[in-house]
Design an enzyme around this catalytic site. Structure first.
Site, PDB file in Angstrom:
ATOM      1  NE  ARG A   1      -3.197  -1.716   4.241  1.00  0.00           N
ATOM      2  CZ  ARG A   1      -4.455  -1.791   3.850  1.00  0.00           C
ATOM      3  NH1 ARG A   1      -5.266  -2.669   4.415  1.00  0.00           N
ATOM      4  NH2 ARG A   1      -4.925  -1.001   2.900  1.00  0.00           N
TER       5      ARG A   1
ATOM      6  CD  GLU B   1       2.416 -12.980  15.878  1.00  0.00           C
ATOM      7  OE1 GLU B   1       2.355 -11.792  16.250  1.00  0.00           O
ATOM      8  OE2 GLU B   1       1.946 -13.927  16.532  1.00  0.00           O
TER       9      GLU B   1
ATOM     10  CG  ASN C   1      -7.547  -2.338  -6.130  1.00  0.00           C
ATOM     11  OD1 ASN C   1      -6.618  -3.112  -5.892  1.00  0.00           O
ATOM     12  ND2 ASN C   1      -7.881  -1.376  -5.266  1.00  0.00           N
TER      13      ASN C   1
ATOM     14  NE  ARG D   1      -3.668   6.673  -7.834  1.00  0.00           N
ATOM     15  CZ  ARG D   1      -3.666   6.337  -6.546  1.00  0.00           C
ATOM     16  NH1 ARG D   1      -3.486   7.260  -5.622  1.00  0.00           N
ATOM     17  NH2 ARG D   1      -3.858   5.090  -6.184  1.00  0.00           N
TER      18      ARG D   1
ATOM     19  N   GLY E   1       0.445   5.364  -4.527  1.00  0.00           N
ATOM     20  CA  GLY E   1      -0.071   6.660  -4.973  1.00  0.00           C
ATOM     21  C   GLY E   1       0.477   7.800  -4.123  1.00  0.00           C
TER      22      GLY E   1
ATOM     23  CB  THR F   1     -13.022  -8.008  -5.866  1.00  0.00           C
ATOM     24  OG1 THR F   1     -12.979  -7.945  -4.438  1.00  0.00           O
ATOM     25  CG2 THR F   1     -12.694  -9.426  -6.287  1.00  0.00           C
TER      26      THR F   1
ATOM     27  CG  ASP G   1      -2.111   0.859   1.093  1.00  0.00           C
ATOM     28  OD1 ASP G   1      -2.307   1.436   0.006  1.00  0.00           O
ATOM     29  OD2 ASP G   1      -2.865   0.988   2.070  1.00  0.00           O
ATOM     30  N   GLY G   2       0.344   2.319  -0.627  1.00  0.00           N
ATOM     31  CA  GLY G   2       1.003   3.623  -0.556  1.00  0.00           C
ATOM     32  C   GLY G   2       1.727   4.045  -1.831  1.00  0.00           C
TER      33      GLY G   2
ATOM     34  NE  ARG H   1      -6.946   1.566  -6.493  1.00  0.00           N
ATOM     35  CZ  ARG H   1      -5.825   1.816  -5.845  1.00  0.00           C
ATOM     36  NH1 ARG H   1      -4.771   2.263  -6.495  1.00  0.00           N
ATOM     37  NH2 ARG H   1      -5.722   1.613  -4.558  1.00  0.00           N
TER      38      ARG H   1
ATOM     39  CB  SER I   1      -8.009  -4.174   2.559  1.00  0.00           C
ATOM     40  OG  SER I   1      -7.780  -2.972   3.224  1.00  0.00           O
TER      41      SER I   1
HETATM   42  C1  FPP Z   1      -1.638   0.079  -3.611  1.00  0.00           C
HETATM   43  O1  FPP Z   1      -1.179   1.401  -3.529  1.00  0.00           O
HETATM   44  C2  FPP Z   1      -1.059  -0.617  -4.774  1.00  0.00           C
HETATM   45  C3  FPP Z   1      -1.753  -1.264  -5.750  1.00  0.00           C
HETATM   46  C4  FPP Z   1      -3.213  -1.370  -5.781  1.00  0.00           C
HETATM   47  C5  FPP Z   1      -1.068  -1.905  -6.892  1.00  0.00           C
HETATM   48  C6  FPP Z   1       0.112  -2.751  -6.539  1.00  0.00           C
HETATM   49  C7  FPP Z   1       0.890  -3.020  -7.770  1.00  0.00           C
HETATM   50  C8  FPP Z   1       2.231  -3.024  -7.858  1.00  0.00           C
HETATM   51  C9  FPP Z   1       3.153  -2.842  -6.702  1.00  0.00           C
HETATM   52  C10 FPP Z   1       2.816  -3.222  -9.205  1.00  0.00           C
HETATM   53  C11 FPP Z   1       3.514  -4.500  -9.430  1.00  0.00           C
HETATM   54  C12 FPP Z   1       2.779  -5.697  -9.036  1.00  0.00           C
HETATM   55  C13 FPP Z   1       2.893  -6.922  -9.583  1.00  0.00           C
HETATM   56  C14 FPP Z   1       2.258  -8.081  -8.930  1.00  0.00           C
HETATM   57  C15 FPP Z   1       3.599  -7.218 -10.836  1.00  0.00           C
HETATM   58  P1  FPP Z   1      -2.231   2.559  -3.750  1.00  0.00           P
HETATM   59  O2  FPP Z   1      -2.306   2.857  -5.198  1.00  0.00           O
HETATM   60  O3  FPP Z   1      -3.519   2.182  -3.104  1.00  0.00           O
HETATM   61  O4  FPP Z   1      -1.569   3.756  -2.976  1.00  0.00           O
HETATM   62  P2  FPP Z   1      -2.322   4.919  -2.185  1.00  0.00           P
HETATM   63  O5  FPP Z   1      -3.074   4.248  -1.065  1.00  0.00           O
HETATM   64  O6  FPP Z   1      -1.201   5.776  -1.701  1.00  0.00           O
HETATM   65  O7  FPP Z   1      -3.213   5.608  -3.162  1.00  0.00           O
END
Ligand code: FPP
Length: 248
Positions: A190, A209, A70, A35, A25, A68, A22-23, A73, A198
């Protein structure tokens, strides 16, 4: 840090680590970038982490790449992510295979672009016998959906007369989940300061853990992973039993 850091106990390594990446963006926004730049850097970090698990002797990792939820977005971001998954599979598969990575995908893959589905099936087939590290990627994944489908499959078997309701136990249910044969995660990490699950691996995380860090995913490098493993090894995992020497 190619070898396991000396302050980590090899005998008490987690056998399976699950990640909520996460994070991406917010990492990009902090730098005035779009992003998608966060997702790109997140993918680089992930690549090194897979290698790190192999180097340090952690046999399985599972990452939450796309839930599911996402799909809600912006379309451009969803399309970018789908293209990124496909491009990475094409570009990295040969190297991952050579390094002994076994790839598996968790989720309802039928809703993904068909070209991506083809790449995924091929990647799983090609790497199926590898034994270096098992890399599970959750795509179009939702845990409640996974459990609901497991219930439906078992209900069907009961309806067909091939399963007695009394014979349904935890292992019968586990067998119907997307990746039925691996161990449950010992550690969930996380990033980005959020402290929730989530809809991720709700069944499998029963005794896991949990470790939360404020770092954004694109900053979660080997040293951050090292820190998480140190914290994990301080935990006293009781599985409902009484305390062991560590906390006595
Ligand atoms: C969450 O951050 C990230 C995602 C939903 C996408 C994760 C994808 C990758 C790391 C790319 C590579 C992955 C693979 C498996 C090849 P966010 O966009 O929710 O960030 P935010 O909460 O800061 O908006």
């Amino acid at each position: 840090m190619k070898t396991l850091p000396v302050d980590i106990d090899r005998d008490r390594l987690p056998q399976h680590v699950a990640f909520i990446m996460d994070g991406n963006g917010r990492w990009a926004k902090q730098r005035g970038l779009p992003r998608i730049a966060g997702h790109r850097q997140g993918a680089r970090i992930l690549k090194d982490l897979v290698r790190c698990c192999k180097d340090w002797g952690i046999p399985t990792l599972t990452v939450y790449a796309f839930s599911t939820e996402n799909w809600q977005r912006p379309l451009k971001e969803v399309e970018f992510l789908m293209r990124l998954f496909e491009r990475l599979l094409r570009k990295e598969l040969a190297e991952m295979h050579q390094e002994g990575v076994r790839l598996q995908f968790l989720g309802d893959l039928s809703e993904l672009p068909s070209t991506l589905q083809t790449e995924m099936t091929q990647a799983c087939d090609i790497t199926a016998q590898n034994q270096g590290v098992t890399f599970n990627v959750a795509v179009n994944y939702g845990s409640r959906l996974e459990i609901t489908r497991a219930c439906q499959a078992l209900a069907q078997q009961v309806k067909q007369g091939i399963l007695n309701p009394e014979d349904i136990d935890e292992s019968t249910i586990s067998q119907q989940l997307y990746a039925p044969n691996g161990p449950d995660p010992d550690l969930l990490i996380r990033t980005s300061g959020e402290q929730r699950l989530s809809n991720y691996l709700l069944w499998q995380l029963a005794y896991t853990e949990l470790y939360f860090t404020d770092r954004f995913w694109p900053d979660f490098d080997r040293s951050a992973f090292h820190e998480a493993l140190l914290a994990y090894q301080q935990r006293d995992r009781r599985f409902g039993k009484v305390a062991t020497a560590l906390s006595a």
